[in-house]
Enzyme design. Structure first.
Site, PDB file in Angstrom:
ATOM      1  N   GLY A 141      -8.080  -1.812   4.326  1.00 48.95           N
ATOM      2  CA  GLY A 141      -6.658  -1.486   4.385  1.00 48.95           C
ATOM      3  C   GLY A 141      -6.230  -0.653   3.193  1.00 48.95           C
ATOM      4  N   ASP A 195       9.154  -7.151   6.940  1.00 48.84           N
ATOM      5  CA  ASP A 195       8.241  -6.045   7.283  1.00 48.84           C
ATOM      6  C   ASP A 195       7.396  -6.408   8.494  1.00 48.84           C
ATOM      7  OD1 ASP A 195       7.159  -3.533   7.145  1.00 48.84           O
ATOM      8  OD2 ASP A 195       5.824  -3.945   5.452  1.00 48.84           O
ATOM      9  N   LYS A 221      -6.644  -8.089  -2.014  1.00 49.84           N
ATOM     10  CA  LYS A 221      -5.593  -7.062  -2.058  1.00 49.84           C
ATOM     11  C   LYS A 221      -5.330  -6.713  -3.525  1.00 49.84           C
ATOM     12  CE  LYS A 221      -0.789  -6.421  -0.487  1.00 49.84           C
ATOM     13  NZ  LYS A 221       0.225  -6.882   0.464  1.00 49.84           N
TER      14      LYS A 221
HETATM   15  N1  LIG Z   1      -6.335 -11.771   4.896  1.00 53.63           N
HETATM   16  C1  LIG Z   1      -6.667 -10.629   5.482  1.00 53.63           C
HETATM   17  N2  LIG Z   1      -7.726 -10.561   6.312  1.00 53.63           N
HETATM   18  C2  LIG Z   1      -8.071  -9.406   6.888  1.00 53.63           C
HETATM   19  N3  LIG Z   1      -7.405  -8.264   6.735  1.00 53.63           N
HETATM   20  C3  LIG Z   1      -6.334  -8.242   5.937  1.00 53.63           C
HETATM   21  C4  LIG Z   1      -5.909  -9.426   5.262  1.00 53.63           C
HETATM   22  N4  LIG Z   1      -4.811  -9.100   4.549  1.00 53.63           N
HETATM   23  C5  LIG Z   1      -4.580  -7.786   4.777  1.00 53.63           C
HETATM   24  N5  LIG Z   1      -5.489  -7.257   5.606  1.00 53.63           N
HETATM   25  C6  LIG Z   1      -5.575  -5.872   6.117  1.00 53.63           C
HETATM   26  O1  LIG Z   1      -5.082  -4.975   5.140  1.00 53.63           O
HETATM   27  C7  LIG Z   1      -3.922  -4.289   5.618  1.00 53.63           C
HETATM   28  C8  LIG Z   1      -2.951  -4.083   4.480  1.00 53.63           C
HETATM   29  O2  LIG Z   1      -2.575  -5.349   3.940  1.00 53.63           O
HETATM   30  P1  LIG Z   1      -1.069  -5.666   3.578  1.00 53.63           P
HETATM   31  O3  LIG Z   1      -0.253  -5.351   4.777  1.00 53.63           O
HETATM   32  O4  LIG Z   1      -0.972  -7.039   3.030  1.00 53.63           O
HETATM   33  O5  LIG Z   1      -0.871  -4.611   2.416  1.00 53.63           O
HETATM   34  P2  LIG Z   1       0.252  -3.561   2.095  1.00 53.63           P
HETATM   35  O6  LIG Z   1      -0.281  -2.772   0.976  1.00 53.63           O
HETATM   36  O7  LIG Z   1       1.515  -4.248   1.869  1.00 53.63           O
HETATM   37  O8  LIG Z   1       0.296  -2.718   3.398  1.00 53.63           O
HETATM   38  P3  LIG Z   1       1.472  -1.798   3.970  1.00 53.63           P
HETATM   39  O9  LIG Z   1       2.238  -1.284   2.831  1.00 53.63           O
HETATM   40  O10 LIG Z   1       0.706  -0.766   4.752  1.00 53.63           O
HETATM   41  O11 LIG Z   1       2.270  -2.691   4.871  1.00 53.63           O
HETATM   42  C9  LIG Z   1      -3.394  -5.162   6.761  1.00 53.63           C
HETATM   43  O12 LIG Z   1      -2.670  -4.402   7.696  1.00 53.63           O
HETATM   44  C10 LIG Z   1      -4.686  -5.712   7.340  1.00 53.63           C
HETATM   45  O13 LIG Z   1      -5.276  -4.775   8.196  1.00 53.63           O
HETATM   46 MG   LIG Z   2       1.158  -4.172   5.481  1.00 50.87          MG
END
Ligand SMILES: Nc1ncnc2c1ncn2[C@@H]1O[C@H](COP(=O)(O)OP(=O)(O)OP(=O)(O)O)[C@@H](O)[C@H]1O
Ligand SMILES: [Mg+2]
Length: 376
Positions: free
Chosen positions: A31, A155, A54
């Site tokens: 991601g 979100d 993350k």
């Molecule tokens: N626990 C998890 N297991 C598997 N995949 C995950 C997990 N957490 C996050 N992901 C993957 O990583 C992606 C991004 O994570 P997340 O949405 O928490 O981050 P973000 O940086 O806030 O993303 P965005 O800004 O695009 O919404 C998710 O859409 C998912 O595909």
């Molecule tokens: Mg996200």
């Protein structure tokens, strides 16, 4: 302390409750969000255990640990539920010369094999009606739990909904979430309305409401529910004005007759609000077929947030209590051995706007990988 002593001190310092990220071995990037990268990793001490890491973006931080990440962590530590992603711990790289004594922090989660956007973009993934009911029921269970704990997600979208290989749904990405309480001492809340991805953003936020609550997440849940059938987001605006136009075309005219008080919202007079007939059931019935599903969607995509169904009402809807009943997803998912994530799906082609029609069920643009163009 001289410079070298200081560096040595930092190198040797062990933050309590914060293990080193070395204990995990990164396997793949899964991601890339606004706030950083997400990796699949393996626990070195327990090779069967997979996690998602993350990364906390620190680039612009002069003042130490970013407040937005702290907020996300606080909320995740509070929420413990079957349908909410589980935060295991926070870990960090060791501060050393090679990273100029700045460690990188990671939020470490239980790994989920798929996200809903990834699953929906793969044409080989076929949900039966009972399986769709199970997904949607778990979505509302998660929302019921977080709202009962006075947390707004803010979100909701298919990429932020994770599904394990056992078919358990987990609400994820609490990066924009916040606590709420109903107006203290009679004063309205003044939250920011610059939240929620445009395609899932409810009309009250688009009109500048700052005293909002759980209904903002139920609008997004309605959009996700419809997407279980249409397989692509149902209202893909490319500006706030266009999003309001698409909402009016589907949900009818935004006016005080259906939404008392809307005339007082800051942007009510500034935006163009076309006069339209409400067509939620009429347009979605070709996809959803099930009349109970159409009826529940009709109660979620309600313009006036005060009249929109809440998670509890949704869970009591006949949709979940009539045949076929919600059924386990693990058997269907077992036929897919590869993880499916939005990030790993091919990019969408530039949006072709269709103002008057919803995406049509089509099998064009199906690629070998089974990923389907999600914009029709
Ligand atoms: N626990 C998890 N297991 C598997 N995949 C995950 C997990 N957490 C996050 N992901 C993957 O990583 C992606 C991004 O994570 P997340 O949405 O928490 O981050 P973000 O940086 O806030 O993303 P965005 O800004 O695009 O919404 C998710 O859409 C998912 O595909
Ligand atoms: Mg996200």
């Amino acid at each position: 302390m001289n410079m070298r002593d200081k560096e040595k001190y930092i190198e040797n310092f062990h933050f309590p409750f914060c293990d080193e990220s070395e204990k995990y071995e990164k396997i793949a990037k899964i991601g890339q969000g606004t706030f950083g990268e997400v990796f699949k990793a393996r626990d070195k001490s327990n090779p069967k255990k997979f996690v998602a890491m993350k990364k906390v973006l620190m680039d612009n931080e002069k003042e130490g640990f970013p407040i937005t990440a702290l907020r996300e962590i606080r909320i995740l530590q509070l929420l413990k539920h079957e349908n909410v992603v589980n935060l295991i711990e926070i870990c960090q790289t060791k501060a050393a010369y090679r990273n100029r004594y700045k460690s990188t922090f990671y939020l470490v989660f239980d790994f989920c094999e798929h996200d809903l956007a990834g699953l929906l973009s793969n044409v080989h993934v076929k949900f039966s009606l009972g399986e769709i009911k199970k997904v949607v029921q778990q979505l509302f269970n998660g929302l019921y739990y977080i709202h009962s704990n006075k947390i707004l997600h803010r979100d909701m979208k298919a990429a932020n909904v994770l599904i394990t290989k056992n078919g358990v749904l987990k609400l994820a990405d609490f990066g924009l979430a916040r606590a709420f309480s109903t107006n203290k001492n009679g004063l309205p809340n003044r939250f920011t309305n610059r939240v929620v991805t445009l395609w899932y953003r409810p009309p009250e936020l688009l009109l500048g409401e700052r005293n909002y609550g759980p209904p903002v997440d139920l609008w997004g849940a309605g959009c996700i529910m419809a997407e279980m059938w249409t397989r692509s987001p149902i209202m893909q605006g490319n500006s706030e004005q266009q999003q309001l136009t698409l909402i009016s075309q589907l949900c009818g005219t935004i006016c005080p007759q259906v939404w008392p008080g809307v005339e007082n919202l800051e942007l009510y007079k500034k935006m163009e609000l076309p006069v339209q007939k409400r067509k939620v059931k009429e347009r979605l019935k070709h996809y959803m077929k099930d009349p109970y599903a159409c009826d529940l969607l009709d109660k979620l995509l309600v313009l006036d947030p005060a009249k929109r169904a809440d998670a509890d009402t949704a869970l009591n809807h006949d949709f979940f209590w009539t045949d076929p009943m919600p059924c386990d997803l693990s058997k269907m998912l077992a036929t897919h051995t590869q993880s499916m994530f939005e990030y790993l799906a091919p990019p969408r082609r530039p949006t072709q706007m269709r103002h008057h029609s919803l995406p049509r069920p089509t099998t064009s643009a199906v690629q070998d990988s089974g990923y389907q163009d999600r914009v029709f």
